[in-house]
Design a protein around this motif. Structure first.
Motif, PDB file in Angstrom:
ATOM      1  N   VAL A  25       0.837  -1.203   0.000  1.00  0.00           N
ATOM      2  CA  VAL A  25       0.000   0.000   0.000  1.00  0.00           C
ATOM      3  C   VAL A  25       0.872   1.253   0.000  1.00  0.00           C
ATOM      4  N   ASN A  26       1.992   1.237   0.723  1.00  0.00           N
ATOM      5  CA  ASN A  26       2.904   2.383   0.681  1.00  0.00           C
ATOM      6  C   ASN A  26       3.443   2.589  -0.727  1.00  0.00           C
ATOM      7  N   ASN A  27       3.805   1.495  -1.404  1.00  0.00           N
ATOM      8  CA  ASN A  27       4.277   1.571  -2.784  1.00  0.00           C
ATOM      9  C   ASN A  27       3.171   2.131  -3.686  1.00  0.00           C
ATOM     10  N   MET A  28       1.951   1.631  -3.509  1.00  0.00           N
ATOM     11  CA  MET A  28       0.806   2.124  -4.276  1.00  0.00           C
ATOM     12  C   MET A  28       0.627   3.616  -4.041  1.00  0.00           C
ATOM     13  N   ASP A  29       0.698   4.019  -2.782  1.00  0.00           N
ATOM     14  CA  ASP A  29       0.481   5.417  -2.409  1.00  0.00           C
ATOM     15  C   ASP A  29       1.560   6.330  -2.989  1.00  0.00           C
ATOM     16  N   GLN A  30       2.794   5.844  -3.039  1.00  0.00           N
ATOM     17  CA  GLN A  30       3.884   6.630  -3.615  1.00  0.00           C
ATOM     18  C   GLN A  30       3.805   6.679  -5.138  1.00  0.00           C
ATOM     19  N   TYR A  64     -10.548   3.864  -7.780  1.00  0.00           N
ATOM     20  CA  TYR A  64     -10.434   4.889  -6.747  1.00  0.00           C
ATOM     21  C   TYR A  64     -10.994   4.380  -5.415  1.00  0.00           C
ATOM     22  N   GLY A  65     -12.123   3.688  -5.469  1.00  0.00           N
ATOM     23  CA  GLY A  65     -12.705   3.125  -4.245  1.00  0.00           C
ATOM     24  C   GLY A  65     -11.763   2.140  -3.582  1.00  0.00           C
ATOM     25  N   SER A  66     -11.097   1.303  -4.391  1.00  0.00           N
ATOM     26  CA  SER A  66     -10.120   0.361  -3.837  1.00  0.00           C
ATOM     27  C   SER A  66      -8.928   1.099  -3.248  1.00  0.00           C
ATOM     28  N   TYR A  67      -8.488   2.138  -3.931  1.00  0.00           N
ATOM     29  CA  TYR A  67      -7.365   2.950  -3.456  1.00  0.00           C
ATOM     30  C   TYR A  67      -7.665   3.512  -2.067  1.00  0.00           C
ATOM     31  N   VAL A  68      -8.840   4.096  -1.906  1.00  0.00           N
ATOM     32  CA  VAL A  68      -9.232   4.686  -0.623  1.00  0.00           C
ATOM     33  C   VAL A  68      -9.368   3.604   0.448  1.00  0.00           C
ATOM     34  N   LEU A  69      -9.980   2.472   0.077  1.00  0.00           N
ATOM     35  CA  LEU A  69     -10.146   1.370   1.021  1.00  0.00           C
ATOM     36  C   LEU A  69      -8.810   0.845   1.511  1.00  0.00           C
ATOM     37  N   LEU A  70      -7.886   0.602   0.575  1.00  0.00           N
ATOM     38  CA  LEU A  70      -6.574   0.068   0.950  1.00  0.00           C
ATOM     39  C   LEU A  70      -5.824   1.023   1.873  1.00  0.00           C
ATOM     40  N   SER A  72      -7.157   3.237   3.867  1.00  0.00           N
ATOM     41  CA  SER A  72      -7.866   3.270   5.143  1.00  0.00           C
ATOM     42  C   SER A  72      -7.505   2.068   6.015  1.00  0.00           C
ATOM     43  N   ILE A  73      -7.466   0.893   5.403  1.00  0.00           N
ATOM     44  CA  ILE A  73      -7.096  -0.311   6.155  1.00  0.00           C
ATOM     45  C   ILE A  73      -5.663  -0.209   6.652  1.00  0.00           C
ATOM     46  N   ARG A  74      -4.769   0.270   5.797  1.00  0.00           N
ATOM     47  CA  ARG A  74      -3.373   0.444   6.214  1.00  0.00           C
ATOM     48  C   ARG A  74      -3.296   1.389   7.407  1.00  0.00           C
ATOM     49  N   ASP A  75      -4.003   2.513   7.327  1.00  0.00           N
ATOM     50  CA  ASP A  75      -3.981   3.481   8.420  1.00  0.00           C
ATOM     51  C   ASP A  75      -4.542   2.887   9.710  1.00  0.00           C
ATOM     52  N   ASP A  76      -5.621   2.096   9.599  1.00  0.00           N
ATOM     53  CA  ASP A  76      -6.187   1.438  10.778  1.00  0.00           C
ATOM     54  C   ASP A  76      -5.187   0.463  11.389  1.00  0.00           C
ATOM     55  N   MET A  77      -4.449  -0.249  10.535  1.00  0.00           N
ATOM     56  CA  MET A  77      -3.464  -1.199  11.047  1.00  0.00           C
ATOM     57  C   MET A  77      -2.312  -0.482  11.732  1.00  0.00           C
ATOM     58  N   GLN A  78      -1.895   0.659  11.187  1.00  0.00           N
ATOM     59  CA  GLN A  78      -0.751   1.365  11.740  1.00  0.00           C
ATOM     60  C   GLN A  78      -1.115   2.199  12.965  1.00  0.00           C
ATOM     61  N   CYS A  79      -2.294   2.792  12.962  1.00  0.00           N
ATOM     62  CA  CYS A  79      -2.668   3.725  14.037  1.00  0.00           C
ATOM     63  C   CYS A  79      -3.680   3.147  15.007  1.00  0.00           C
ATOM     64  N   GLY A  80      -4.301   2.054  14.646  1.00  0.00           N
ATOM     65  CA  GLY A  80      -5.327   1.463  15.490  1.00  0.00           C
ATOM     66  C   GLY A  80      -6.698   2.004  15.127  1.00  0.00           C
ATOM     67  N   VAL A  81      -7.698   1.263  15.539  1.00  0.00           N
ATOM     68  CA  VAL A  81      -9.076   1.646  15.269  1.00  0.00           C
ATOM     69  C   VAL A  81      -9.691   2.117  16.575  1.00  0.00           C
ATOM     70  N   LEU A  82     -10.263   3.295  16.544  1.00  0.00           N
ATOM     71  CA  LEU A  82     -10.943   3.797  17.734  1.00  0.00           C
ATOM     72  C   LEU A  82     -12.266   3.080  17.879  1.00  0.00           C
ATOM     73  N   LYS A 116      -4.933 -11.195  -0.024  1.00  0.00           N
ATOM     74  CA  LYS A 116      -5.789 -10.699  -1.105  1.00  0.00           C
ATOM     75  C   LYS A 116      -5.669  -9.181  -1.251  1.00  0.00           C
ATOM     76  N   LEU A 117      -5.627  -8.482  -0.130  1.00  0.00           N
ATOM     77  CA  LEU A 117      -5.501  -7.022  -0.171  1.00  0.00           C
ATOM     78  C   LEU A 117      -4.136  -6.595  -0.710  1.00  0.00           C
ATOM     79  N   THR A 118      -3.094  -7.358  -0.377  1.00  0.00           N
ATOM     80  CA  THR A 118      -1.764  -7.077  -0.906  1.00  0.00           C
ATOM     81  C   THR A 118      -1.765  -7.241  -2.420  1.00  0.00           C
ATOM     82  N   CYS A 119      -2.401  -8.301  -2.894  1.00  0.00           N
ATOM     83  CA  CYS A 119      -2.525  -8.501  -4.352  1.00  0.00           C
ATOM     84  C   CYS A 119      -3.285  -7.344  -4.983  1.00  0.00           C
ATOM     85  N   ARG A 120      -4.326  -6.883  -4.321  1.00  0.00           N
ATOM     86  CA  ARG A 120      -5.114  -5.766  -4.839  1.00  0.00           C
ATOM     87  C   ARG A 120      -4.256  -4.516  -4.954  1.00  0.00           C
TER      88      ARG A 120
END
Length: 135
Positions: A25-30, A64-70, A72-82, A116-120
């Motif tokens: 996801v970091n690679n995708m984001d960059q 774009y929807g997949s981009y935003v989802l990926l 968001s999931i990365r951010d939840d994994m790194q920062c935690g979910v409130l 699966k998400l990594t493949c996406r």
């Protein structure tokens, strides 16, 4: 022989799966410098990678929807979910074996989803690169 066993174990660890997903996801984001170019670009349902056994994720929407989802999931994994205080707790078995069984069930599921998400993320990055070449 011990190194081979350790390498296999490390490669299949949850931490490794999470690291691969976050890295993808970091690679995708960059790579994706203009996310709005992903709007209205249909998803290709050929996200499967034979070597990982991951199948495509069925969904509607665009890249774009997949981009935003990926992201968001990365951010939840790194920062935690409130989670709110009103969150219901499931009643689980009190025996250690029940907890171990539940842990292994969820661990396998999480690893499969992360794969699966990594493949996406990898597919999206690759398709974006192809798309940007045509501009």
């Amino acid at each position: 022989m011990m190194q081979l066993s350790e390498s296999y174990t490390q490669r299949n660890s949850l931490f490794s799966a999470m690291s691969r997903f976050i890295g993808a996801v970091n690679n995708m984001d960059q790579t994706v410098m203009v996310p709005s170019l992903l709007r209205d670009v249909p998803l290709d349902h050929q996200d499967a990678r034979p070597e990982t056994g991951a199948a495509h994720l069925p969904e509607d929407g665009d890249m774009y929807g997949s981009y935003v989802l990926l992201k968001s999931i990365r951010d939840d994994m790194q920062c935690g979910v409130l989670q709110g205080d009103e969150r219901r707790r499931e009643k689980t078995g009190t025996e250690d074996q029940d907890l171990e069984t539940q842990f292994h069930f969820h661990l396998r599921g999480l690893q499969a989803v992360l794969s699966k998400l990594t493949c996406r993320a990898d597919t999206l990055t690759s398709r974006y690169k192809q798309q940007i070449v045509h501009f």
